[in-house]
Every structure is written in C-alpha cells, then in structure tokens.
Design an enzyme around this catalytic site. Structure first.
Site, short mmCIF file in Angstrom:
data_model
loop_
_atom_site.label_atom_id
_atom_site.label_comp_id
_atom_site.label_asym_id
_atom_site.label_seq_id
_atom_site.Cartn_x
_atom_site.Cartn_y
_atom_site.Cartn_z
N ASN A 1 -2.64 -2.38 10.54
CA ASN A 1 -2.43 -3.06 9.25
C ASN A 1 -3.33 -4.30 9.15
OD1 ASN A 1 -1.36 -3.47 6.75
ND2 ASN A 1 0.68 -4.05 7.43
N HIS B 1 8.38 -7.85 3.47
CA HIS B 1 8.76 -6.45 3.60
C HIS B 1 10.08 -6.16 2.91
CE1 HIS B 1 5.64 -6.05 6.75
NE2 HIS B 1 5.74 -4.75 6.51
#
Length: 391
Positions: free
Chosen positions: A242, A278
C-alpha cells in the site's frame, strides 16, 4: 317460477362455460405454446420473477418481525412455488428432508450419519435421474432436488464438524494464523497489481527514465512484490505494501507532526489517523496499535544486534544465515497474521475470541520485548569508553 329458475340456471351454466373457455385460452399451456416454449419452462421463469414481489413484501412487512413469522413466510412461499412447478412430485423433496431430520436425530454427530446421508441422498437423486430421464432437457423435480441434495449433505457434514473438538494444538493454531495472514493479503495485492497493469497500458504508469535510459512504469505502483515476498522485517512489509497510502500519510501527517519533537509520538498519531481512516471498527485500532508496537520492538532488536559485539559476530556467521532468515520470516508472518486478524474481523467480539485462543501471544511477546530489550541492551552493549579501550 320454475321457468324463471330454469332460465337463471341456464344463464349461470352458460356464463361458467364462457369463463371456462376464457381460462383455457389464458392457460399457461396455450401461453407457453404461443411463446414457443414448454409449459414447465414458463412456470420456471414465472417462479423466478415471483421472487421480486415476494422479496418486496418481505422487505416492507416482515423485516425485523418475529422469527416465527419469517419462517412461516419462507416456508409457505417456498412450498407454493415448488408445488406450482412440480405439483405432487414435491413429495420427493419433503421425503428427503424428513428422512434427513431423522438421520441426524437418531445418529447424532457421527461419521455414520455423514456416510448414511451421503449414500442415501445421492442414491435417491441418481434413482430420480434414472426413472425420469428422457432424450431432452426436462424441467422436473430432479432439477431443484440436485441442489437440495448438496444442502442436505452439507448440513450433515456441518453438524458433524460442530461436534468436533473447536481446540487444536497451540502450534497448529499459530501456524494456521501464519498461513492465513499471508494469503489474506493477496486479495489486496492482486487488485493493486491488476490495476497497475491497466495504468501501465494506458500510459499513466510512466514515471520517466532511469539513468541508463530505461523507461520506468511505476508511477501508479502500490506494491513492491519482491520486497514484500522476501523481506523478513515488518518495516519491509510496510515499505512494500500500500505504497501510495503510506507515502501520503508520511507526507501530510507524519512530517507535519515534526513540531512535536518525538518521532514515536508522530508515528503513533499517524497510525491512529490510518486506523480512523479505515473505519470505526475496533479491529482497525488494534491492528495499527500492533503495527506501532511491533515496529518499535523491531528497531530496538536491530539496534541491539548492531551495537552488541557478541550478537554482531553471531549474526555475521554465514552458515547460520538461512536459519536466521527462517526464524525471522516465521516471526514476521505469524505476527502479521496476528495483526490482520483484528483488521479483518472488525468487531471486538470476533477478534477477541481468536486472540484468546492463542493466549494473546502477539501482545505478550512484543510487550515483553519492549520492556526487556532495553535491559538486555544495557547488559550486552558496552559503553563507548569501553569500546574505545577495546579498540
């Protein structure tokens, strides 16, 4: 009076005849013929589309109602659709369901029940195929029954599994978590690599040229596959996974917190931002809390090995390098899976159950090292004055 009654009766009979004739004209058989299809095929299509009004009715009038009402609704509509399609042949499915209930009730959670279920249900299905088979593709009771057969066999197996001991050996649970943690990340890796390929084909991945003039196509890369697969450190995984999100956080969060004058505090707040970014599930907070703890401990351990003459010599032994690598990778992926457990299970009631099953190994291991390593460092790393004398 008699003639009047007879006249009314004749009218009713005539009307019934007209209605009967009309219904015959509107019968499914005639409609199917006019469409160039069989009646059974038309019934099947109607049944499929009936799911929409039934679903809307359920959604508007039965959602969040008492459980028994929901069961009654699904039972009634299911049996009605089955009878609409197959008529009295519905008894085949009902018979197998009742017999399956008796098998589980009388034999319990045993391998005998599983084998009996498998043999009986498959034999019944194959017998149905044998006695109803023709040279054409027929829509008969065997068509939904083949799916029912799978469901009933699966029910027996699941019922059997439910009685197994839910307590594997500790080492098995740890190895399972290690392997699971490795593969659960591949769904992200796959998406990013496929997306990167699209970016490269469209030209968005072009990132200039190397010194030797070779074109670089990593402008949209979100993974460093080789580093991800081979590096035995957690920091290596973070650096290879990521990439774009981590770069954004480093640029706009971590570096902007420089005024705090504490690198660990800046990193902790950056990870807190990532967890909230998130979502609000507790699993995200636990996952990034573990990342913060693991990275700190890993740095302490690397510094200890680097500054300790004894440990440096041991680490430099070539013959032991493969062993060191294996141990590092085992620890690396075991606790990567440990962290990902909370991330993937979201809520505390789920990830807490898993952590309990391995006695909070990750937290205990790294919290212990966090407090023990400074004392080991103090004992094994001589002061600079001593090092100068030794030199």
């Amino acid at each position: 009076m008699a003639s009047s009654a007879e006249g009314d009766e004749g009218t009713v009979v005539a009307l019934a005849g007209v209605l009967q004739s009309g219904f015959q004209e509107l019968s499914l058989n005639k409609l199917a013929t006019s469409l160039g299809a069989s009646e059974q095929a038309l019934r099947l299509i109607i049944s499929i589309f009936l799911g929409y009004p039934f679903a809307l009715f359920y959604r508007h009038y039965l959602f969040y109602k008492e459980t028994y009402l929901i069961h009654l609704f699904h039972t009634f509509t299911g049996l009605s659709i089955a009878y609409f399609n197959f008529g009295n042949q519905l008894y085949h499915s009902l018979l197998c369901i009742v017999l399956q209930f008796l098998i589980l009730r009388l034999m319990g959670r045993t391998i005998t029940a599983v084998l009996t279920t498998f043999c009986f249900q498959m034999a019944y299905l194959l017998a149905g195929y044998y006695y109803t088979a023709t040279g054409n593709y027929d829509i008969k009771w065997t068509m939904p029954h083949c799916v029912l057969t799978l469901k009933l066999i699966g029910l027996a197996v699941d019922y059997f599994d439910g009685g197994k001991d839910q307590n594997h050996p500790f080492w098995f649970r740890c190895m399972y978590m290690l392997i699971w943690g490795k593969f659960v990340l591949y769904k992200y890796v796959t998406c990013w690599l496929v997306t990167e390929g699209v970016c490269i084909l469209t030209g968005l991945g072009f990132n200039g040229f190397e010194e030797k003039g070779k074109a670089k196509w990593d402008a949209c890369a979100n993974m460093k596959v080789w580093l991800f697969e081979t590096n035995p450190r957690f920091t290596g995984t973070i650096a290879s996974f990521n990439i774009n999100t981590n770069a954004w956080v480093a640029r706009y969060i971590f570096k902007r917190l420089k005024f705090l004058g504490n690198k660990e505090l800046s990193q902790g707040l950056s990870l807190l931002f990532l967890a909230l970014w998130h979502g609000l599930h507790s699993g995200y907070l636990v996952c990034f809390q573990m990342e913060f703890l693991i990275v700190i401990v890993e740095r302490q351990a690397a510094r200890l090995i680097q500054e300790s003459p004894t440990l440096s010599k041991l680490a430099a032994i070539t013959v032991l390098q493969p062993f060191y690598y294996l141990v590092q990778q085992t620890i690396h992926w075991l606790f990567m899976g440990y962290s990902m457990t909370a991330f993937c299970l979201f809520t505390w009631d789920k990830w807490l159950k898993v952590y309990k099953s391995i006695y909070f190994l990750g937290h205990i291991f790294f919290l212990s090292l966090l407090f023990i390593l400074p004392y080991i460092h103090k004992a094994m790393v001589p002061r600079k004055e001593k090092l100068k004398k030794m030199e």
